[in-house]
Design a protein around this motif. Structure first.
Motif, PDB file in Angstrom:
ATOM      1  N   TYR A 126       0.835  -1.200   0.000  1.00 36.38           N
ATOM      2  CA  TYR A 126       0.000   0.000   0.000  1.00 36.38           C
ATOM      3  C   TYR A 126       0.874   1.256   0.000  1.00 36.38           C
ATOM      4  O   TYR A 126       0.592   2.220  -0.721  1.00 36.38           O
ATOM      5  CB  TYR A 126      -0.906   0.007   1.223  1.00 36.38           C
ATOM      6  N   ALA A 127       1.921   1.246   0.824  1.00 36.45           N
ATOM      7  CA  ALA A 127       2.810   2.403   0.874  1.00 36.45           C
ATOM      8  C   ALA A 127       3.493   2.625  -0.470  1.00 36.45           C
ATOM      9  O   ALA A 127       3.639   3.764  -0.935  1.00 36.45           O
ATOM     10  CB  ALA A 127       3.850   2.223   1.975  1.00 36.45           C
ATOM     11  N   ASN A 129      -0.427   6.441   2.875  1.00 38.73           N
ATOM     12  CA  ASN A 129       0.190   6.690   4.172  1.00 38.73           C
ATOM     13  C   ASN A 129      -0.367   5.645   5.129  1.00 38.73           C
ATOM     14  O   ASN A 129      -1.584   5.480   5.222  1.00 38.73           O
ATOM     15  CB  ASN A 129      -0.145   8.088   4.669  1.00 38.73           C
ATOM     16  N   VAL A 130       0.494   4.938   5.848  1.00 39.11           N
ATOM     17  CA  VAL A 130       0.072   3.728   6.551  1.00 39.11           C
ATOM     18  C   VAL A 130       0.419   3.785   8.038  1.00 39.11           C
ATOM     19  O   VAL A 130       1.561   4.062   8.413  1.00 39.11           O
ATOM     20  CB  VAL A 130       0.727   2.477   5.934  1.00 39.11           C
ATOM     21  N   CYS A 131      -0.583   3.494   8.858  1.00 40.71           N
ATOM     22  CA  CYS A 131      -0.349   3.210  10.276  1.00 40.71           C
ATOM     23  C   CYS A 131      -0.214   1.703  10.417  1.00 40.71           C
ATOM     24  O   CYS A 131      -1.166   0.954  10.158  1.00 40.71           O
ATOM     25  CB  CYS A 131      -1.485   3.724  11.146  1.00 40.71           C
ATOM     26  N   VAL A 132       0.972   1.260  10.787  1.00 36.29           N
ATOM     27  CA  VAL A 132       1.282  -0.161  10.942  1.00 36.29           C
ATOM     28  C   VAL A 132       1.012  -0.535  12.398  1.00 36.29           C
ATOM     29  O   VAL A 132       1.740  -0.122  13.294  1.00 36.29           O
ATOM     30  CB  VAL A 132       2.755  -0.431  10.580  1.00 36.29           C
ATOM     31  N   ALA A 133      -0.036  -1.313  12.643  1.00 32.19           N
ATOM     32  CA  ALA A 133      -0.490  -1.566  14.011  1.00 32.19           C
ATOM     33  C   ALA A 133      -0.439  -3.050  14.346  1.00 32.19           C
ATOM     34  O   ALA A 133      -0.833  -3.897  13.544  1.00 32.19           O
ATOM     35  CB  ALA A 133      -1.916  -1.045  14.198  1.00 32.19           C
ATOM     36  N   ARG A 170       5.491   6.869   3.580  1.00 28.67           N
ATOM     37  CA  ARG A 170       5.182   7.465   4.881  1.00 28.67           C
ATOM     38  C   ARG A 170       4.444   6.446   5.735  1.00 28.67           C
ATOM     39  O   ARG A 170       3.477   5.822   5.277  1.00 28.67           O
ATOM     40  CB  ARG A 170       4.316   8.718   4.741  1.00 28.67           C
ATOM     41  N   ALA A 171       4.886   6.280   6.965  1.00 26.52           N
ATOM     42  CA  ALA A 171       4.243   5.316   7.847  1.00 26.52           C
ATOM     43  C   ALA A 171       4.538   5.659   9.298  1.00 26.52           C
ATOM     44  O   ALA A 171       5.537   6.321   9.607  1.00 26.52           O
ATOM     45  CB  ALA A 171       4.727   3.896   7.548  1.00 26.52           C
ATOM     46  N   ILE A 172       3.652   5.220  10.176  1.00 30.57           N
ATOM     47  CA  ILE A 172       3.860   5.300  11.616  1.00 30.57           C
ATOM     48  C   ILE A 172       3.560   3.925  12.206  1.00 30.57           C
ATOM     49  O   ILE A 172       2.894   3.095  11.581  1.00 30.57           O
ATOM     50  CB  ILE A 172       2.964   6.359  12.300  1.00 30.57           C
TER      51      ILE A 172
END
Length: 267
Positions: free
Chosen positions: A27-28, A33-37, A57-59
């Motif tokens: 996806y990135a 922009n991805v929140c990896v949880a 971009r990711a967090i």
């Protein structure tokens, strides 16, 4: 090359490894922009590092999907980092096989808590945020990861089968409940995917006497039940996962579970 998910802000659960990590990185690469949880925050940070190294971009967010406050915090972290939430992919799941007469309340409750209740909570908290953002800013996407066991049952994984049948029910029910808010709800159902989860499952199946040696479960299923005569890898899932996420490719689709199982279950 056009990036199909450019500007989309996504939250992906169970994304520290396996299919979740593969989809997060894909996806990135497609501009999201991805929140990896995940509960495994170290794994999340490693995925984020790979995404950023490739220009994305990711967090990272530590997340127990069965804990509503943690889910709400992950949704908020996504919004704070990227400005909004366009998509959630509910990938987190666990399994622990036991033969039917050996299933315990602990086994049942643990699997259902993560795989069914966790999906419900994530759907609810994501939908609340999407509704608050206004339907004119959609369409929004909720994607639930089902399984071949959303449509079939094996006697050594009955609680898991029940949890994945519940995921299918939530796809259908969520689609009916959320369509008026410009939110679609769909899912995909993998079969035998060579990931850390299946490798552990393979060991567990040997431990309960279902197979004699490690690796036999995947080989046996590929030979006897999968029309394509091979098990899959996370890369086999990415096209369908992206189709369901990418607007406008799947905007007029809701309430559906797409099977990606090599022809293991045909219904």
């Amino acid at each position: 090359m056009t990036k199909r998910l450019a500007g989309k802000n996504c939250l992906i659960t169970g994304a520290a490894q396996g299919m979740g990590a593969a989809v997060a990185e894909h996806y990135a690469a497609q501009g999201a922009n991805v929140c990896v949880a995940d509960l495994n925050i170290d794994g999340c940070n490693e995925v984020v590092e790979r995404i950023e190294a490739n220009g994305g971009r990711a967090i990272a967010a530590k997340l127990d999907v069965s804990n509503r406050s943690e889910v709400a915090s992950a949704v908020q972290a996504t919004v704070e980092a990227f400005g909004s939430l366009n998509l959630i992919l509910n990938n987190a799941g666990i399994n622990k096989p036991l033969m039917f007469l050996d299933i315990t309340e602990e086994n049942w409750n643990q699997i259902m808590k993560v795989n069914a209740l966790g999906v419900l909570i994530c759907m609810q908290e994501a939908a609340k945020q999407m509704i608050a953002q206004g339907k004119e800013n959609g369409p929004y996407k909720i994607i639930n990861v089902g399984s071949i066991l959303s449509r079939e049952v094996f006697d050594d994984v009955v609680p898991y089968s029940c949890s994945k049948h519940a995921v299918l029910a939530m796809i259908k029910g969520g689609a009916k409940a959320l369509a008026e808010h410009n939110i679609t709800v769909n899912g995909y159902g993998p079969g035998v995917v060579r990931t850390e989860l299946w490798e552990q499952l393979d060991k567990d199946l040997v431990a309960i006497g279902k197979f004699e040696k490690e690796g036999e479960s995947m080989d046996s299923l590929a030979e006897n039940m999968i029309l394509m005569k091979r098990y899959s890898y996370p890369e086999d899932i990415l096209g369908t996962a992206t189709f369901l996420a990418a607007s406008p490719d799947s905007d007029y689709m809701t309430g559906q579970l797409l099977m990606i199982d090599g022809g293991m279950v045909i219904q």
